[in-house]
Design a protein around this motif. Sequence first.
Motif, PDB file in Angstrom:
ATOM      1  N   SER A 148      38.729  50.527 -46.701  1.00 35.17           N
ATOM      2  CA  SER A 148      38.408  51.573 -45.740  1.00 35.17           C
ATOM      3  C   SER A 148      37.359  52.511 -46.298  1.00 35.17           C
ATOM      4  CB  SER A 148      39.660  52.366 -45.355  1.00 35.17           C
ATOM      5  OG  SER A 148      40.196  53.040 -46.470  1.00 35.17           O
ATOM      6  N   ASP A 194      35.908  47.205 -38.569  1.00 36.52           N
ATOM      7  CA  ASP A 194      36.306  47.882 -37.330  1.00 36.52           C
ATOM      8  C   ASP A 194      35.982  49.367 -37.444  1.00 36.52           C
ATOM      9  OD1 ASP A 194      37.333  45.551 -36.190  1.00 36.52           O
ATOM     10  OD2 ASP A 194      39.267  45.841 -37.201  1.00 36.52           O
ATOM     11  N   GLN A 219      36.428  53.392 -36.008  1.00 35.38           N
ATOM     12  CA  GLN A 219      37.254  54.319 -35.255  1.00 35.38           C
ATOM     13  C   GLN A 219      36.897  55.747 -35.640  1.00 35.38           C
ATOM     14  OE1 GLN A 219      41.049  52.865 -36.852  1.00 35.38           O
ATOM     15  NE2 GLN A 219      41.367  54.859 -37.798  1.00 35.38           N
ATOM     16  N   ALA A 220      37.194  56.692 -34.729  1.00 35.05           N
ATOM     17  CA  ALA A 220      36.933  58.106 -34.995  1.00 35.05           C
ATOM     18  C   ALA A 220      38.149  58.723 -35.676  1.00 35.05           C
ATOM     19  CB  ALA A 220      36.628  58.849 -33.703  1.00 35.05           C
ATOM     20  N   TYR A 238      35.048  65.311 -35.818  1.00 35.67           N
ATOM     21  CA  TYR A 238      35.324  63.882 -35.950  1.00 35.67           C
ATOM     22  C   TYR A 238      34.373  63.235 -36.932  1.00 35.67           C
ATOM     23  CZ  TYR A 238      38.560  64.070 -32.076  1.00 35.67           C
ATOM     24  OH  TYR A 238      39.628  64.369 -31.280  1.00 35.67           O
ATOM     25  N   THR A 255      33.633  59.224 -38.870  1.00 31.48           N
ATOM     26  CA  THR A 255      33.756  57.821 -38.477  1.00 31.48           C
ATOM     27  C   THR A 255      34.365  57.013 -39.609  1.00 31.48           C
ATOM     28  OG1 THR A 255      31.718  58.147 -37.219  1.00 31.48           O
ATOM     29  CG2 THR A 255      32.524  55.901 -37.437  1.00 31.48           C
ATOM     30  N   TYR A 300      35.790  53.226 -41.118  1.00 38.07           N
ATOM     31  CA  TYR A 300      35.522  51.789 -41.048  1.00 38.07           C
ATOM     32  C   TYR A 300      36.577  51.073 -41.881  1.00 38.07           C
ATOM     33  CZ  TYR A 300      30.980  53.589 -39.581  1.00 38.07           C
ATOM     34  OH  TYR A 300      29.981  54.265 -38.942  1.00 38.07           O
ATOM     35  N   LYS A 301      37.203  50.051 -41.288  1.00 40.24           N
ATOM     36  CA  LYS A 301      38.226  49.284 -41.990  1.00 40.24           C
ATOM     37  C   LYS A 301      37.866  47.805 -41.967  1.00 40.24           C
ATOM     38  CE  LYS A 301      42.084  52.468 -41.212  1.00 40.24           C
ATOM     39  NZ  LYS A 301      42.185  52.844 -42.634  1.00 40.24           N
TER      40      LYS A 301
END
Length: 257
Positions: free
Chosen positions: A60, A76, A78-79, A106, A108, A110-111
């Motif tokens: 991550s 992937d 996500q916020a 927020y 960002t 990433y995983k």
Amino acid sequence: MEFTWTASTERELDAQGSKLQVLEYSAAPMESPVNGYHQPLSRPGRWRQLAVHVTGQPGSAVLEPGALQYLRGDLDIQAVNAGGGSGLGGFLRGAVTAAATGEGLYKTAYKGSGILYTEPTRLHLLLGELRGESLIVDDGAFVACVGDVQVGRHINHGFAQAVGSGEGRVQPKLTGSGLFALKSPVPPEEFQVLELNNETLKVDGNLVVAYTDGLEFKVERSARGLLGSGKTGEGFVQAYRGTGRVWLAPTLPLHLS
């Protein structure tokens, strides 16, 4: 004159299966010099780009919004709501929300597994490692982190208490184990990472880009300092007490002059 840009690895840092890499782009003229003539050359300044290598099951990383230029791999997006707040001073004033509004800031996340590339910048990129601790970062300086690191917020009441204001300064707070990258007008070689062992550090000027939260931070009045008063000549110094680390840039005024 036209130039071609060439990338080279300026520095890199890896730990616990994570890796950060700073790519530096330098310009070279596309035209060859004319034989027998002196050709004065003014090269454009260098640009830097951060490559964030995400690995693990899954790995991550978190980036400042708008920092991503492109990515490679199975990641992937996500916020993440890290909270927000307003800042005073700072190396770079961030686009953060006022503490009184309660709005979230927020970032960002990433995983997965792959490589993230940030937008090029003329600023310098400072790389560091978190060792199961928390780091308070100056407004606007955060770029990215990778590993087991959570991005939150820290409300710093030091300045507010000194001037009698009810609002605190809100700064990013990184907690956990992994790597982080900060941006600054000062080259990494000019930073001093001070290890305080039950000591006091007082700084006249906003020269600190980050510090571990085991330190107690206060803004104290001084005869001369960061925010001078035209009537009394009084100002403020930033005081750090306890045990922990401080990232200090004593040459910052030279870069801003």
